[in-house]
Design a protein around this motif. Structure first.
Motif, PDB file in Angstrom:
ATOM      1  N   ILE A  14       0.857  -1.230  -0.096  1.00  0.00           N
ATOM      2  CA  ILE A  14       0.064   0.124  -0.046  1.00  0.00           C
ATOM      3  C   ILE A  14       0.828   1.447   0.039  1.00  0.00           C
ATOM      4  CG2 ILE A  14      -1.752   1.376   1.401  1.00  0.00           C
ATOM      5  CD1 ILE A  14      -3.029  -1.469   2.327  1.00  0.00           C
ATOM      6  N   LEU A  15       2.045   1.182   0.766  1.00  0.00           N
ATOM      7  CA  LEU A  15       2.855   2.421   0.556  1.00  0.00           C
ATOM      8  C   LEU A  15       3.438   2.736  -0.670  1.00  0.00           C
ATOM      9  CD1 LEU A  15       4.908   1.877   4.363  1.00  0.00           C
ATOM     10  CD2 LEU A  15       3.148   3.902   3.546  1.00  0.00           C
ATOM     11  N   LEU A  16       3.338   1.618  -1.368  1.00  0.00           N
ATOM     12  CA  LEU A  16       4.322   1.824  -2.679  1.00  0.00           C
ATOM     13  C   LEU A  16       3.467   2.861  -3.643  1.00  0.00           C
ATOM     14  CD1 LEU A  16       5.645  -1.513  -3.456  1.00  0.00           C
ATOM     15  CD2 LEU A  16       6.807   0.294  -2.622  1.00  0.00           C
ATOM     16  N   PHE A  17       2.058   3.023  -3.253  1.00  0.00           N
ATOM     17  CA  PHE A  17       1.339   3.850  -4.127  1.00  0.00           C
ATOM     18  C   PHE A  17       1.253   5.330  -3.722  1.00  0.00           C
ATOM     19  CE2 PHE A  17      -1.042  -0.042  -4.482  1.00  0.00           C
ATOM     20  CZ  PHE A  17      -1.325  -0.271  -5.894  1.00  0.00           C
ATOM     21  N   PHE A  18       2.176   5.699  -2.454  1.00  0.00           N
ATOM     22  CA  PHE A  18       2.275   6.747  -2.013  1.00  0.00           C
ATOM     23  C   PHE A  18       3.814   7.485  -2.099  1.00  0.00           C
ATOM     24  CE2 PHE A  18      -1.578   5.115   0.100  1.00  0.00           C
ATOM     25  CZ  PHE A  18      -2.463   6.068  -0.505  1.00  0.00           C
ATOM     26  N   ILE A  19       4.386   7.070  -3.140  1.00  0.00           N
ATOM     27  CA  ILE A  19       5.988   7.285  -3.089  1.00  0.00           C
ATOM     28  C   ILE A  19       6.079   8.843  -3.459  1.00  0.00           C
ATOM     29  CG2 ILE A  19       7.834   7.007  -4.389  1.00  0.00           C
ATOM     30  CD1 ILE A  19       7.238   4.132  -4.745  1.00  0.00           C
ATOM     31  N   ASN A  20       5.210   9.404  -4.046  1.00  0.00           N
ATOM     32  CA  ASN A  20       5.446  10.716  -4.514  1.00  0.00           C
ATOM     33  C   ASN A  20       5.208  11.695  -3.099  1.00  0.00           C
ATOM     34  OD1 ASN A  20       6.194  10.080  -7.077  1.00  0.00           O
ATOM     35  ND2 ASN A  20       4.201  10.331  -7.697  1.00  0.00           N
ATOM     36  N   LYS A  21       4.614  11.340  -2.227  1.00  0.00           N
ATOM     37  CA  LYS A  21       4.340  12.058  -1.057  1.00  0.00           C
ATOM     38  C   LYS A  21       5.396  12.467  -0.048  1.00  0.00           C
ATOM     39  CE  LYS A  21      -0.104  12.044  -1.986  1.00  0.00           C
ATOM     40  NZ  LYS A  21      -0.750  13.322  -2.684  1.00  0.00           N
ATOM     41  N   LYS A  22       6.091  11.241   0.343  1.00  0.00           N
ATOM     42  CA  LYS A  22       7.176  11.442   1.398  1.00  0.00           C
ATOM     43  C   LYS A  22       8.232  10.153   0.763  1.00  0.00           C
ATOM     44  CE  LYS A  22       5.043  13.532   5.260  1.00  0.00           C
ATOM     45  NZ  LYS A  22       5.572  14.437   6.052  1.00  0.00           N
ATOM     46  N   ARG A  23       8.814  10.499  -0.034  1.00  0.00           N
ATOM     47  CA  ARG A  23       9.711   9.415  -0.765  1.00  0.00           C
ATOM     48  C   ARG A  23      10.751   8.940   0.273  1.00  0.00           C
ATOM     49  NH1 ARG A  23      14.644   9.420  -2.899  1.00  0.00           N
ATOM     50  NH2 ARG A  23      14.547  11.895  -2.677  1.00  0.00           N
ATOM     51  N   VAL A  24      11.400   9.549   0.959  1.00  0.00           N
ATOM     52  CA  VAL A  24      12.551   9.051   1.797  1.00  0.00           C
ATOM     53  C   VAL A  24      11.952   8.414   2.748  1.00  0.00           C
ATOM     54  CG1 VAL A  24      14.475   9.801   3.270  1.00  0.00           C
ATOM     55  CG2 VAL A  24      14.029  11.126   1.132  1.00  0.00           C
ATOM     56  N   LEU A  25      10.783   8.874   3.468  1.00  0.00           N
ATOM     57  CA  LEU A  25      10.351   8.042   4.781  1.00  0.00           C
ATOM     58  C   LEU A  25       9.606   6.705   4.239  1.00  0.00           C
ATOM     59  CD1 LEU A  25       9.282   7.747   7.594  1.00  0.00           C
ATOM     60  CD2 LEU A  25       7.201   9.013   6.748  1.00  0.00           C
ATOM     61  N   ILE A  26       8.899   6.599   3.176  1.00  0.00           N
ATOM     62  CA  ILE A  26       8.524   5.332   2.517  1.00  0.00           C
ATOM     63  C   ILE A  26       9.418   4.578   2.054  1.00  0.00           C
ATOM     64  CG2 ILE A  26       7.135   4.612   0.572  1.00  0.00           C
ATOM     65  CD1 ILE A  26       5.404   6.946   0.779  1.00  0.00           C
ATOM     66  N   GLY A  27      10.627   5.111   1.619  1.00  0.00           N
ATOM     67  CA  GLY A  27      11.697   4.074   1.010  1.00  0.00           C
ATOM     68  C   GLY A  27      12.241   3.492   2.269  1.00  0.00           C
ATOM     69  N   TRP A  28      12.532   4.021   3.391  1.00  0.00           N
ATOM     70  CA  TRP A  28      13.114   3.695   4.756  1.00  0.00           C
ATOM     71  C   TRP A  28      11.983   2.363   5.267  1.00  0.00           C
ATOM     72  CZ3 TRP A  28      17.891   3.244   5.681  1.00  0.00           C
ATOM     73  CH2 TRP A  28      18.677   4.286   5.442  1.00  0.00           C
TER      74      TRP A  28
END
Length: 84
Positions: A35-49
């Motif tokens: 589900i987080l992969l759909f929100f990559i453009n919002k907070k890319r670094v946080l979602i990446g970690w």
């Protein structure tokens, strides 16, 4: 589903429920990572970690059943962090 069957058998022979808990947590983290992969453009670094951390947990704690998914989520987390 076969991972839950294997965990249930391991718990039946003295696992105390820890294997089923690990599989359940791994499944929950895999769903959250997807589900987080759909929100990559919002907070890319946080979602990446988060995806990287969830991938490493799935890779190391879910046994044989989490190897492929854990590797894919770990690579995905690294790719998200490397993107500029």
């Amino acid at each position: 589903m076969s991972s839950f069957g294997a965990a249930a058998i391991a718990d039946a022979f003295g696992g105390g429920g820890i294997y089923t808990l690990k599989m359940s947590l791994g499944l929950l983290l895999a769903i959250i990572s997807f589900i987080l992969l759909f929100f990559i453009n919002k907070k890319r670094v946080l979602i990446g970690w988060l995806v990287l951390a969830f991938g490493l947990y799935i890779l190391f704690c879910c046994g044989v059943y989490g190897i492929i998914g854990g590797i894919f989520y770990t690579i995905t987390g690294i790719m998200i962090l490397a993107r500029k």
